[in-house]
Design a protein around this motif. Structure first.
Motif, short mmCIF file in Angstrom:
data_model
loop_
_atom_site.label_atom_id
_atom_site.label_comp_id
_atom_site.label_asym_id
_atom_site.label_seq_id
_atom_site.Cartn_x
_atom_site.Cartn_y
_atom_site.Cartn_z
N VAL A 262 41.94 -24.74 42.28
CA VAL A 262 41.12 -24.23 43.38
C VAL A 262 41.94 -24.43 44.66
CG1 VAL A 262 38.93 -24.39 44.61
CG2 VAL A 262 39.02 -24.88 42.16
N ASN A 263 42.52 -23.33 45.12
CA ASN A 263 43.44 -23.38 46.26
C ASN A 263 42.65 -23.09 47.54
OD1 ASN A 263 45.50 -23.24 48.10
ND2 ASN A 263 46.80 -21.88 46.88
N VAL A 264 42.46 -24.12 48.34
CA VAL A 264 41.66 -24.02 49.56
C VAL A 264 42.56 -23.81 50.79
CG1 VAL A 264 39.81 -25.15 50.92
CG2 VAL A 264 39.94 -25.49 48.46
N MET A 265 43.87 -23.80 50.60
CA MET A 265 44.78 -23.63 51.73
C MET A 265 44.54 -22.30 52.42
SD MET A 265 46.18 -26.54 51.47
CE MET A 265 47.34 -26.45 52.82
N PHE A 266 44.96 -22.20 53.69
CA PHE A 266 44.64 -21.02 54.49
C PHE A 266 45.87 -20.52 55.24
CE2 PHE A 266 42.89 -18.76 58.18
CZ PHE A 266 41.90 -18.00 57.59
N GLY A 267 45.88 -19.21 55.52
CA GLY A 267 46.94 -18.61 56.31
C GLY A 267 48.30 -18.72 55.64
N ASP A 269 49.91 -21.29 54.95
CA ASP A 269 49.88 -22.37 53.96
C ASP A 269 49.38 -21.85 52.61
OD1 ASP A 269 50.62 -23.84 56.13
OD2 ASP A 269 48.75 -24.97 56.28
N ALA A 270 48.39 -20.95 52.65
CA ALA A 270 47.88 -20.37 51.40
C ALA A 270 48.94 -19.50 50.75
CB ALA A 270 46.63 -19.54 51.69
N SER A 273 51.87 -21.86 49.35
CA SER A 273 51.47 -22.65 48.18
C SER A 273 51.29 -21.77 46.96
CB SER A 273 50.17 -23.42 48.47
OG SER A 273 49.10 -22.54 48.77
N THR A 274 50.78 -20.56 47.14
CA THR A 274 50.59 -19.64 46.02
C THR A 274 51.93 -19.18 45.45
OG1 THR A 274 48.46 -18.88 46.90
CG2 THR A 274 49.55 -17.45 45.30
N LYS A 275 52.83 -18.81 46.33
CA LYS A 275 54.15 -18.36 45.87
C LYS A 275 54.89 -19.49 45.14
CE LYS A 275 54.89 -14.91 49.53
NZ LYS A 275 55.68 -14.60 50.75
N GLN A 276 54.81 -20.70 45.69
CA GLN A 276 55.52 -21.83 45.07
C GLN A 276 54.88 -22.23 43.75
OE1 GLN A 276 56.33 -25.04 47.93
NE2 GLN A 276 56.62 -23.49 49.53
N ALA A 277 53.55 -22.12 43.65
CA ALA A 277 52.89 -22.40 42.37
C ALA A 277 53.36 -21.42 41.30
CB ALA A 277 51.37 -22.32 42.54
N GLN A 278 53.55 -20.16 41.70
CA GLN A 278 54.08 -19.16 40.76
C GLN A 278 55.49 -19.53 40.33
OE1 GLN A 278 52.98 -16.80 39.06
NE2 GLN A 278 54.23 -14.94 39.07
N ILE A 293 39.57 -16.53 50.69
CA ILE A 293 40.83 -15.79 50.66
C ILE A 293 41.28 -15.51 52.10
CG2 ILE A 293 41.94 -13.63 49.98
CD1 ILE A 293 40.06 -13.54 47.59
N SER A 294 42.50 -15.87 52.42
CA SER A 294 43.02 -15.68 53.77
C SER A 294 43.27 -14.20 54.06
CB SER A 294 44.33 -16.44 53.94
OG SER A 294 44.15 -17.82 53.76
N PRO A 295 43.05 -13.78 55.30
CA PRO A 295 43.43 -12.42 55.67
C PRO A 295 44.91 -12.19 55.35
CG PRO A 295 42.14 -13.42 57.41
CD PRO A 295 42.44 -14.51 56.42
N PHE A 296 45.21 -11.05 54.79
CA PHE A 296 46.58 -10.62 54.48
C PHE A 296 47.22 -11.37 53.32
CE2 PHE A 296 45.92 -10.18 59.11
CZ PHE A 296 45.92 -8.80 59.20
N GLN A 297 46.47 -12.24 52.62
CA GLN A 297 47.08 -13.01 51.55
C GLN A 297 47.59 -12.11 50.43
OE1 GLN A 297 44.80 -16.39 50.29
NE2 GLN A 297 46.29 -17.04 48.78
#
Length: 444
Positions: A262-267, A269-270, A273-278, A293-297
């Motif tokens: 559950v990824n609560v990071m924003f902007g 940071d989101a 963190s998502t790219k690095q988790a991949q 979900i952050s805008p533009f994520q």
């Protein structure tokens, strides 16, 4: 009202009628509090001339800057419509398109740098130097809460920007602050049953959260309501805002035994963190969920990475296909800025329209009168559907959109990143007033 009669109306009357068919009253009585009042805050000095000044603070630098630019566009569009007509202003009977109570709305913008202190310093200058009659802007709950406290102290109304923490309309609520966005509680109530149905009830979740009020608030609510659906919480990783290297946190996540992140990071940071988790290969064994979900994520990390990811957004542009006010907003925004509005822009735009309507209904800029007009439960047709502020905590009662990401092969166009699963009614997602920790301050 029959169709032929509607077709004979002018553009403004047609839009008013179309929105009014949803139940909005076209005639309102003058409220008892609409009289002249003693000075309070920046009233009446701030509206003594021909203008009404609004102070806007948004992050134009820092990890939340992209959302800051987007919400600024929403504010700019609202001010243009309030002063010159157009958009939702043409659908709301109280609004003339010639300013607010005959005053042209003017504003200045300052960079909050994604930090509370610069925002407070800027708004303090706007109040003392420019006699701001209204404060607005935030892309962080920490900033929003700090500005709420400033608003209460200075007796200047504050219409928040984006802020998802429960505390904004909970323990840190203020009489002078109003939150349009959904709370962490509302998001969690809306998403938990969907996740149980779509991902199953026997899931083990670990949380990656920003280490401030928003992150901890979302963890508390989301873990509580998913556990009620059968999920198990195995831990959380609290990360400072602005982190660029998530490797140590991701190693802990990979070794946690969780099957849901559950990824609560924003902007930014989101996105990072998502790219690095991949890159760490975490998504080979772990599903990701994004409560906010952050805008533009999706644009930043790619549709194939976001495809199949469940989350919530405050607003999504395809709501224009089901909500008349959303179509008006999306069309006018895209005509001006040449992209589909993200949800932060909707918040900025709507907050200014809601404030202007309340001032017109109060027939004065006197802060307590405007606050009481907002607290009256008056419903407006907004891009997110019908919404209204409740008096007990100044939380807007409005729908909560739950979405799932589309893979690139499912997209109908370059901006078609999410499918709306459902919009959970606000009445079904807000906490009862009796459960709220909110204790509003005084009007004067």
């Amino acid at each position: 009202m029959d169709k032929n009669h509607i077709l004979k109306l002018g553009r403004r009357r047609f839009l008013q009628a179309a929105v009014a068919l949803g139940g909005m009253p076209l005639v309102r009585a003058r409220p008892a509090w609409a009289e002249d009042h003693a000075p309070l805050g920046t009233y009446p000095a701030g509206v003594a001339g021909e203008t009404a000044f609004v102070g806007v603070t948004v992050p134009l630098t820092g990890p939340y800057a992209a959302a800051g630019e987007d919400i600024l566009h929403g504010y700019e569009l609202a001010f243009d419509h309030l002063n010159h007509g157009g958009g939702l202003v043409d659908t709301i009977p109280t609004l003339s398109g010639k300013g607010v109570l005959g005053k042209r709305v003017i504003y200045k913008v300052d960079d909050s740098q994604t930090q509370p202190n610069p925002a407070v310093e800027s708004q303090t200058r706007f109040i003392t130097k420019d006699k701001a009659i209204l404060m607005t802007g935030s892309i962080s709950s920490a900033t929003a809460i700090a500005l709420e406290k400033l608003a209460q102290r200075e007796k200047v109304l504050y219409m928040t920007g984006t802020t998802n923490s429960n505390d904004t309309t909970g323990k840190d609520c203020q009489r002078y602050g109003f939150r349009n966005q959904t709370s962490a509680y509302m998001v969690s109530v809306a998403m938990a049953p969907v996740l149980a149905q779509e991902l199953g009830r026997k899931r083990k979740a670990i949380y990656l959260i920003p280490d401030y009020t928003y992150g901890h608030s979302m963890f508390d609510s989301f873990s509580h309501f998913t556990e009620k659906e059968g999920w198990t919480t195995v831990g959380k990783q609290a990360v400072p805002v602005g982190t660029t290297d998530f490797s140590s946190y991701l190693i802990n996540i990979a070794n946690s035994g969780a099957d849901v992140l559950v990824n609560v990071m924003f902007g930014d940071d989101a996105n990072a963190s998502t790219k690095q988790a991949q890159q760490f290969g975490i998504f080979k064994k772990v599903k990701m969920v994004l409560p906010g979900i952050s805008p533009f994520q999706a644009k930043e990390v790619g549709a194939d990475l976001m495809g199949g990811v469940y989350g919530s957004v405050d607003f999504w542009w395809t709501m224009a296909e089901m909500i008349p006010a959303a179509k008006i907003f999306v069309d006018t925004f895209e005509a001006k800025y040449h992209y589909k509005p993200e949800w932060s822009a909707q918040i900025g735009y709507s907050q200014m329209i809601i404030w202007a309507d309340a001032v017109e209904r109060a027939k004065t800029f006197y802060p307590p009168a405007v606050i009481k007009a907002l607290e009256a439960g008056h419903k407006l047709a907004l891009p997110i559907g019908t919404g209204y502020y409740r008096a007990c905590d100044h939380q807007m009662v409005r729908g909560v959109p739950v979405v799932v990401g589309k893979k690139s092969s499912e997209m109908r166009g370059p901006d078609d990143f999410y499918r709306i699963i459902k919009i959970v009614p606000g009445e079904d997602s807000v906490p009862a007033c009796s459960e709220s920790a909110c204790k509003l301050g005084s009007y004067t």
